[in-house]
Scaffold this motif. Structure first.
Motif, PDB file in Angstrom:
ATOM      1  N   ILE A 348       0.846  -1.306   0.117  1.00  0.00           N
ATOM      2  CA  ILE A 348       0.055   0.005   0.064  1.00  0.00           C
ATOM      3  C   ILE A 348       0.805   1.351   0.070  1.00  0.00           C
ATOM      4  N   LEU A 349       0.625   2.169  -0.910  1.00  0.00           N
ATOM      5  CA  LEU A 349       1.427   3.504  -1.109  1.00  0.00           C
ATOM      6  C   LEU A 349       0.532   4.640  -0.958  1.00  0.00           C
ATOM      7  N   GLU A 350       1.036   5.677  -0.277  1.00  0.00           N
ATOM      8  CA  GLU A 350       0.044   6.672  -0.391  1.00  0.00           C
ATOM      9  C   GLU A 350       1.347   8.098  -0.672  1.00  0.00           C
ATOM     10  N   GLY A 351       0.544   9.056  -1.060  1.00  0.00           N
ATOM     11  CA  GLY A 351       1.025  10.384  -1.224  1.00  0.00           C
ATOM     12  C   GLY A 351       2.248  10.210  -2.390  1.00  0.00           C
ATOM     13  N   ALA A 353       5.031   8.441  -2.583  1.00  0.00           N
ATOM     14  CA  ALA A 353       5.322   6.986  -2.783  1.00  0.00           C
ATOM     15  C   ALA A 353       4.373   6.495  -3.993  1.00  0.00           C
ATOM     16  N   ALA A 354       3.233   6.750  -3.779  1.00  0.00           N
ATOM     17  CA  ALA A 354       2.146   6.500  -4.876  1.00  0.00           C
ATOM     18  C   ALA A 354       2.693   7.034  -6.226  1.00  0.00           C
ATOM     19  N   THR A 355       2.699   8.206  -6.145  1.00  0.00           N
ATOM     20  CA  THR A 355       2.863   8.877  -7.406  1.00  0.00           C
ATOM     21  C   THR A 355       4.069   8.354  -8.101  1.00  0.00           C
ATOM     22  N   VAL A 359       4.432   6.575 -11.753  1.00  0.00           N
ATOM     23  CA  VAL A 359       5.423   7.022 -13.057  1.00  0.00           C
ATOM     24  C   VAL A 359       6.152   5.836 -13.534  1.00  0.00           C
ATOM     25  N   ILE A 360       6.955   5.147 -12.467  1.00  0.00           N
ATOM     26  CA  ILE A 360       7.951   4.138 -12.976  1.00  0.00           C
ATOM     27  C   ILE A 360       6.968   3.051 -13.611  1.00  0.00           C
ATOM     28  N   ASP A 361       5.834   2.622 -12.977  1.00  0.00           N
ATOM     29  CA  ASP A 361       4.905   1.657 -13.676  1.00  0.00           C
ATOM     30  C   ASP A 361       4.559   2.273 -15.176  1.00  0.00           C
ATOM     31  N   LEU A 362       4.025   3.389 -15.330  1.00  0.00           N
ATOM     32  CA  LEU A 362       3.903   4.071 -16.608  1.00  0.00           C
ATOM     33  C   LEU A 362       5.121   3.894 -17.559  1.00  0.00           C
ATOM     34  N   ILE A 363       6.100   4.067 -17.063  1.00  0.00           N
ATOM     35  CA  ILE A 363       7.480   4.003 -17.870  1.00  0.00           C
ATOM     36  C   ILE A 363       7.914   2.576 -18.345  1.00  0.00           C
ATOM     37  N   TYR A 410      -5.234   4.644 -16.781  1.00  0.00           N
ATOM     38  CA  TYR A 410      -6.181   5.386 -16.347  1.00  0.00           C
ATOM     39  C   TYR A 410      -6.813   5.038 -15.098  1.00  0.00           C
ATOM     40  N   ILE A 411      -6.984   3.810 -14.587  1.00  0.00           N
ATOM     41  CA  ILE A 411      -7.630   3.461 -13.277  1.00  0.00           C
ATOM     42  C   ILE A 411      -6.572   3.524 -12.278  1.00  0.00           C
ATOM     43  N   GLU A 412      -5.397   3.415 -12.589  1.00  0.00           N
ATOM     44  CA  GLU A 412      -4.389   3.421 -11.586  1.00  0.00           C
ATOM     45  C   GLU A 412      -4.319   4.934 -11.008  1.00  0.00           C
ATOM     46  N   PHE A 413      -4.255   5.746 -12.253  1.00  0.00           N
ATOM     47  CA  PHE A 413      -3.836   7.221 -12.094  1.00  0.00           C
ATOM     48  C   PHE A 413      -4.996   7.915 -11.162  1.00  0.00           C
ATOM     49  N   GLN A 414      -6.210   7.382 -11.563  1.00  0.00           N
ATOM     50  CA  GLN A 414      -7.651   7.923 -10.825  1.00  0.00           C
ATOM     51  C   GLN A 414      -7.541   7.920  -9.151  1.00  0.00           C
ATOM     52  N   SER A 415      -6.803   6.868  -8.643  1.00  0.00           N
ATOM     53  CA  SER A 415      -6.786   6.437  -7.386  1.00  0.00           C
ATOM     54  C   SER A 415      -5.974   7.119  -6.655  1.00  0.00           C
ATOM     55  N   THR A 416      -6.286   7.793  -5.380  1.00  0.00           N
ATOM     56  CA  THR A 416      -5.384   8.615  -4.670  1.00  0.00           C
ATOM     57  C   THR A 416      -4.119   7.734  -4.118  1.00  0.00           C
ATOM     58  N   ASN A 417      -4.484   6.511  -3.293  1.00  0.00           N
ATOM     59  CA  ASN A 417      -3.382   5.602  -3.050  1.00  0.00           C
ATOM     60  C   ASN A 417      -3.366   4.396  -4.048  1.00  0.00           C
ATOM     61  N   THR A 418      -2.416   3.673  -3.707  1.00  0.00           N
ATOM     62  CA  THR A 418      -2.088   2.576  -4.718  1.00  0.00           C
ATOM     63  C   THR A 418      -1.694   1.315  -3.785  1.00  0.00           C
ATOM     64  N   GLU A 419      -2.332   0.171  -4.502  1.00  0.00           N
ATOM     65  CA  GLU A 419      -2.016  -0.927  -3.728  1.00  0.00           C
ATOM     66  C   GLU A 419      -1.451  -1.862  -4.979  1.00  0.00           C
ATOM     67  N   VAL A 420       0.068  -1.895  -4.838  1.00  0.00           N
ATOM     68  CA  VAL A 420       0.833  -2.624  -5.946  1.00  0.00           C
ATOM     69  C   VAL A 420       0.255  -3.948  -6.131  1.00  0.00           C
ATOM     70  N   PRO A 421      -0.071  -4.302  -7.224  1.00  0.00           N
ATOM     71  CA  PRO A 421      -0.584  -5.676  -7.624  1.00  0.00           C
ATOM     72  C   PRO A 421       0.481  -6.799  -7.141  1.00  0.00           C
ATOM     73  N   ILE A 422       0.098  -8.070  -6.535  1.00  0.00           N
ATOM     74  CA  ILE A 422       1.154  -9.099  -6.289  1.00  0.00           C
ATOM     75  C   ILE A 422       1.945  -9.422  -7.600  1.00  0.00           C
TER      76      ILE A 422
END
Length: 589
Positions: A348-351, A353-355, A359-363, A410-422
């Motif tokens: 679980i990433l917030e703030g 760290a989530a952003t 960005v890393i996932d996008l690249i 799109y879905i990932e960037f919409q959320s404030t916090n991020t849960e990195v998939p397993i």
């Protein structure tokens, strides 16, 4: 002048290679997409809780990994049969089509999400893989006959397709399976397998006569040819004796009992023979019987060869032993590591760290996909007039991929916090291979290229360091704890060192097979090598299935220490054996 010259394949080149190579590149890419995509979510789905928005089946870890281990083992054994059928009966191209179709049906069966269809699906995947896996590289080999200087580059390109498929499959099937629904993840693997099969089928004009159904062989002529080509006056033939056939029969029956009984006993509590010997279950007894019988077979057969052949085959057999233990540790990536990621890692990433992660996932998503799309466009420009329908199917496949990727981002960037998939962490292996493989290639091509025993030793020890990080990270996890919130950094480091170890050791097996084993015995020793990988895969999940038991009795750190200490010891043994192995190899580097 030779009428079957392969020069024709080099007339329409893409990035300096025949366009047919890139048809094979994309066909293999979709097959690896489906294989790794399905494998990434299988254990998580089987062991997931039966409640919630995306329920699993709540299997025990032991049962889930037993099924995965049997599947992974048979995936490496059925190609021996599929390769023989293609060589002698149906041809390479038909074998690829049959294999792809069977695997498509297998993924479709798994998407139904019932136990019966799960087993049917896995059986179809095993059979399909047997037809598909050995024959893609056979087509490349035939296509490049007379162009040996181009072969290394061709195989490098082809294996980039393997890693691209693994990368995309884990990323997309994993995300869809976890975030949307397991059946959609399994179904997505099947869709791309089907599209890959159609793309290959409609590209047949590019391959000429390569991979056609083989002509009938004249037995007498072939016999003379084999002896004159492969046997010199200093070599002696080594026919199979009655004792050899007896040992093969005992080995085969024992291995089959173990392969079938292990998942039956752990999933359905069905014991094939239902007995204990010296505290061993029937599964373990037959596994040991098969291992001992096979070792005896090698000890009886190998000394009957001429001295140089005998020594080189002993050297290769030693490498196969190291191979078993390497894959027994490395393949935790498909079994116990996803469970560790799910239960013990803080995802679980917030703030900020989530952003940063987004960005890393996008690249790491867009850049590789963009490069592969560029290769696709290059293939279109060269081949659309000849294989238009194949190109249209391939283009449609990429439209689907881009649509899913854009939706995912799109879905990932919409959320404030991020849960990195397993499953996200599993893509790191393919990503690191793409980054570091060129550096290792330069190392092997330089004057600092180490000998075989050093490469095997480095591979084992470097991989062990990855498990060492996990053992250190989990040192304070209490006995029997079923959850923790450990840093993701430890997983990233583990996958990095596992990949570096793989790059040292994994490419060596087939290379030394071709160098150490005389041509007439390649089939037998190829079987031995694939058997070693198969045993390693089964052993990985046989031991990995005890992660909960070991965690409860000794601690999670002890589980990872097993895969730290054993490979380090074997790596040191490999270094120590260098003088002996050098002598046994008789000048082969």
């Amino acid at each position: 002048m030779e009428t079957n010259s392969t020069d024709q394949f080099f007339k329409d080149k893409v990035l300096g290679h025949p366009s047919g190579l890139f048809v094979l590149f994309f066909t293999e890419m979709w097959e690896r997409f489906s294989y790794y995509g399905m494998r990434a979510i299988l254990v998580i789905f089987l062991t997931g809780v039966i409640t919630g928005d995306n329920p699993g089946w709540s299997w025990s870890t032991e049962a889930a990994l037993s099924l995965l281990g049997t599947y992974a083992m048979l995936v490496y054994l059925t190609p021996l049969i599929g390769g023989w059928l293609a060589d002698n009966k149906i041809g390479y191209r038909m074998a690829v089509v049959i294999g792809a179709l069977l695997m498509t049906l297998g993924h479709a069966s798994m998407a139904i999400e019932t136990p019966t269809f799960l087993y049917i699906g896995i059986a179809l995947l095993i059979l399909g893989n047997g037809f598909f896996k050995p024959n893609m590289t056979s087509i490349i080999s035939k296509m490049y006959e007379g162009h040996d200087e181009k072969k290394d580059g061709a195989y490098n390109i082809f294996y980039m397709g393997v890693n691209a498929g693994a990368f995309l499959g884990i990323m997309l099937c994993g995300w869809v399976g976890e975030k949307v629904g397991w059946s959609y993840g399994f179904g997505l693997a099947g869709i791309f397998m089907l599209l890959g099969m159609l793309q290959f089928y409609f590209a047949q004009p590019l391959f000429g006569n390569i991979g056609d159904k083989p002509a009938q062989k004249v037995k007498g002529v072939e016999k003379v040819s084999e002896v004159s080509d492969d046997t010199t006056s200093s070599e002696k033939l080594n026919p199979f004796l009655s004792i050899d056939y007896l040992l093969i029969a005992v080995f085969t029956v024992s291995a089959l009992i173990f392969i079938i009984n292990d998942p039956l006993s752990k999933i359905g509590q069905i014991q094939t023979l239902n007995f204990d010997i010296a505290g061993m279950s029937d599964s373990l007894f037959f596994a040991l019987l098969a291992a001992v019988t096979f070792v005896i077979l090698l000890l009886i057969r190998i000394p009957r060869y001429s001295r140089i052949e005998r020594d080189r085959m002993i050297a290769f057999s030693i490498f196969c032993i190291f191979t078993i233990f390497f894959w027994a540790a490395f393949e935790q990536a498909a079994g116990s590591l996803p469970l560790y990621t799910r239960d013990y890692t803080n995802r679980i990433l917030e703030g900020g760290a989530a952003t940063t992660f987004k960005v890393i996932d996008l690249i790491v998503t867009i850049v590789p996909l963009g490069i592969i799309t560029y290769v696709l466009m290059s293939l279109f420009r060269k081949t659309f007039n000849r294989i238009g329908l194949s190109n249209i199917i391939l283009g449609f496949s990429f439209l689907i991929v881009w649509a899913i990727v854009i939706y995912k981002l799109y879905i990932e960037f919409q959320s404030t916090n991020t849960e990195v998939p397993i499953t996200w962490f599993a893509i790191l292996n393919s990503l690191f291979i793409i980054i570091f493989a060129p550096l290792f290639t330069k190392w092997w091509d330089s004057k600092y290229n180490p000998p075989a025993s050093v490469k095997y030793g480095l591979g084992l020890i470097i991989m062990a360091i990855g498990f060492g990080f996990l053992a250190f990270a989990t040192r304070n996890v209490p006995l029997g704890a079923d959850a923790a919130k450990l840093s993701m950094v430890w997983l990233v480091l583990a996958y990095l060192f596992h990949t570096l170890g793989e790059l040292c050791l994994s490419p060596m097996g087939l290379s030394y097979l071709s160098k150490l084993v005389p041509a007439r015995m390649v089939a037998f020793m190829f079987g031995v090598y694939y058997l070693a990988i198969a045993i390693g895969n089964k052993m990985a999940h046989y031991v990995g299935g005890d992660i909960e038991k070991i965690t409860e009795e000794s601690g999670l750190s002890h589980f990872f220490l097993i895969f730290t200490i054993v490979p380090v010891v074997l790596g040191l043994v490999s270094f120590a054996l260098h003088p002996l192995l050098k002598k046994l190899m008789h000048g082969v580097r």
